[in-house]
Design a protein around this motif. Structure first.
Motif, short mmCIF file in Angstrom:
data_model
loop_
_atom_site.label_atom_id
_atom_site.label_comp_id
_atom_site.label_asym_id
_atom_site.label_seq_id
_atom_site.Cartn_x
_atom_site.Cartn_y
_atom_site.Cartn_z
N ASP A 1 12.20 63.51 81.61
CA ASP A 1 13.31 63.22 82.52
C ASP A 1 13.10 61.86 83.20
N THR A 2 13.99 60.93 82.94
CA THR A 2 13.81 59.55 83.40
C THR A 2 13.75 59.44 84.93
N SER A 3 14.62 60.18 85.61
CA SER A 3 14.63 60.12 87.08
C SER A 3 13.31 60.64 87.64
N ALA A 4 12.81 61.72 87.07
CA ALA A 4 11.55 62.29 87.55
C ALA A 4 10.39 61.32 87.29
N ILE A 5 10.40 60.71 86.12
CA ILE A 5 9.35 59.74 85.78
C ILE A 5 9.38 58.56 86.76
N GLN A 6 10.59 58.06 87.01
CA GLN A 6 10.70 56.93 87.95
C GLN A 6 10.25 57.31 89.35
N ILE B 1 14.46 72.11 90.83
CA ILE B 1 13.00 72.33 90.91
C ILE B 1 12.60 72.61 92.35
N THR B 2 11.54 73.42 92.52
CA THR B 2 11.04 73.68 93.88
C THR B 2 9.53 73.51 93.99
N THR B 3 8.80 73.62 92.90
CA THR B 3 7.33 73.56 93.00
C THR B 3 6.78 72.30 92.32
N VAL B 4 5.52 71.98 92.65
CA VAL B 4 4.86 70.83 92.01
C VAL B 4 4.76 71.05 90.51
N ALA B 5 4.48 72.31 90.13
CA ALA B 5 4.34 72.61 88.70
C ALA B 5 5.65 72.32 87.97
N GLU B 6 6.78 72.66 88.62
CA GLU B 6 8.09 72.38 87.99
C GLU B 6 8.35 70.87 87.92
N LEU B 7 7.92 70.16 88.95
CA LEU B 7 8.07 68.70 88.95
C LEU B 7 7.27 68.09 87.80
N VAL B 8 6.02 68.55 87.66
CA VAL B 8 5.16 68.05 86.58
C VAL B 8 5.80 68.34 85.21
N ALA B 9 6.34 69.55 85.08
CA ALA B 9 6.97 69.93 83.81
C ALA B 9 8.18 69.04 83.52
N LEU B 10 8.94 68.73 84.58
CA LEU B 10 10.13 67.87 84.42
C LEU B 10 9.72 66.47 83.95
N ALA C 1 0.90 65.06 86.25
CA ALA C 1 2.05 64.37 85.67
C ALA C 1 1.61 63.23 84.76
N GLY C 2 0.30 63.00 84.70
CA GLY C 2 -0.23 62.08 83.71
C GLY C 2 -0.19 60.62 84.13
N GLU C 3 0.06 59.78 83.13
CA GLU C 3 -0.09 58.33 83.29
C GLU C 3 0.92 57.70 84.25
N HIS C 4 2.07 58.37 84.47
CA HIS C 4 3.13 57.70 85.23
C HIS C 4 2.71 57.36 86.65
N ILE C 5 2.04 58.30 87.31
CA ILE C 5 1.64 58.04 88.69
C ILE C 5 0.54 56.98 88.72
#
Ligand SMILES: [Zn+2]
Length: 388
Positions: A290-295, A276-285, A329-333
């Protein structure tokens, strides 16, 4: 209030700018002016189209008294929310209703000449699309992704905006549009927009923008708090313990942004093989589960919560609202922020504090820029500038 002789149409207009219809008798009562003076001033405002007769007031018998109200379509303002990589520009009427808007790529690093020339072209295009002459434009509000001295409209040492330091943004825009140009930090205008669209009755709000940078827009006692140099809420470079040893682009170590800003999270995830390189891709992940991205995002929420806990003690807000690109990214943050703020704040402060996702979402910035522009356009000086 001025004495009757100095009470012009622009002063009378202040009693009508909220949009509520009023009769001449009500205006006479509110201002203490004679009915004949009120009628003269209203005629001036009618001539400029700024007010319009509306509906019919409840009559106490006889002919119903005519009411007068703000005519929101009389003029328009520009609301521009310029970020590091994208810009949203809107034309709104005097009630803040968006008539036309665009969302386009832009590179703030290209410097003020290039970016502001693009803005001028975009405004001209939108005005044509709205079928409004440029003479209908009464103010321009601009949000920029860095600290701004609001009085002069000049950015002050913006870390991600090379070439913008001290640049006279209003002067550049006035080469084309001879109207008031208001400039502020994007987080500040987002806070204004968020309050208007989501929390009109709350007077103490912290708006958190989480994206490439991290910053707060603070509304205290119902008023946007800019601070002495316009950098109130600039928490991105506050040092936090988990950042020890991490070098920030500002040159210091351990800054909040250096570990919880989206570039840091993206770099960490790339380090474990996520492409991933962009915020949009991070949000999509994150949304893909994706557990690592959520954490990682939840941890960023906790890190931001560390600093917010201090802010809660100082400001005692009733609402903390989380916006910006990463908030998608919703509720996680938000869960991360809540975890820290609720456990560390005094029970009484925490009990009366909501920590929620932004209600205005991606429109917060233009809504706030529109409010800022309308505020100036409808002030006594602004109305006098229109010719009333
Ligand atoms: Zn820093």
């Amino acid at each position: 209030m001025k004495i009757a002789g100095g009470f012009g149409a622009s002063e009378l207009f202040q009693f009508l700018r909220d949009g509520e219809p009023r009769t001449r008798a009500e205006l006479a009562q509110l201002t203490g002016l004679a009915r004949s003076t009120i009628s003269l001033r209203i005629d001036e405002l009618l001539e400029h189209g700024l007010v319009t007769p509306v509906g019919e007031a409840v009559s106490t018998g006889g002919r119903p008294p005519a009411q007068i109200a703000l005519n929101p379509g009389a003029r328009v303002v520009v609301a521009a929310d310029l970020g590091a990589t994208h810009g949203r520009v809107a034309i709104t009427d005097l009630s803040g209703t968006v008539l036309r808007s665009v969302f386009e790529d832009l590179v703030i690093d290209n410097g003020p000449e290039v970016v502001l020339d693009w803005l001028v072209l975009t405004i001209n295009r939108l005005m044509v699309e709205c079928d409004r002459p440029i003479s209908d434009l009464v103010a321009v509000g601009i949000g920029l992704p860095g600290p701004v001295e609001h009085e002069s409209g000049r950015p002050t040492n913006p870390p991600i905006m090379p070439g913008w330091d001290g640049y006279d943004v209003p002067a550049h825009m006035r080469r084309t549009f001879s109207v008031p140009i208001l400039v502020d930090n994007d987080v500040n205008i987002m806070a204004l927009g968020e309050r208007a669209m989501g929390w009109p009755d709350a007077d103490n709000i912290i708006f958190v923008k989480v994206s490439t940078g991290i910053g707060l827009g603070i509304i205290g006692g119902g008023v946007l708090q800019r601070g002495a140099q316009g950098i109130a809420g600039d928490i991105g470079h506050v040092k936090i313990p988990r950042g020890a040893g991490v070098v920030c682009k500002c040159g210091n170590e351990g800054c909040l942004e250096a570990i919880a800003g989206s570039p840091a999270i993206i770099a960490d995830l790339r380090g474990i093989g996520r492409d991933i390189t962009t915020v949009a891709e991070l949000v999509a992940l994150v949304k893909s589960g994706d557990t690592s991205a959520i954490q990682a995002v939840r941890q960023a929420g906790r890190d931001i919560g560390e600093v917010l806990t201090v802010c809660v003690s100082i400001i005692n807000p009733s609402v903390i609202t989380i916006g910006g690109a990463l908030a998608q990214a919703g509720e996680h943050i938000i869960a991360g922020v809540r975890e820290v703020v609720y456990s560390r704040s005094t029970p009484f402060a925490a009990e009366h504090l909501s920590i929620v996702q932004s209600r205005a979402g991606e429109m917060a910035g233009v809504a706030g820029a529109s409010i800022m522009a309308i505020e100036r356009a409808l002030s006594p000086e602004g109305i006098e500038g229109i010719g009333a």
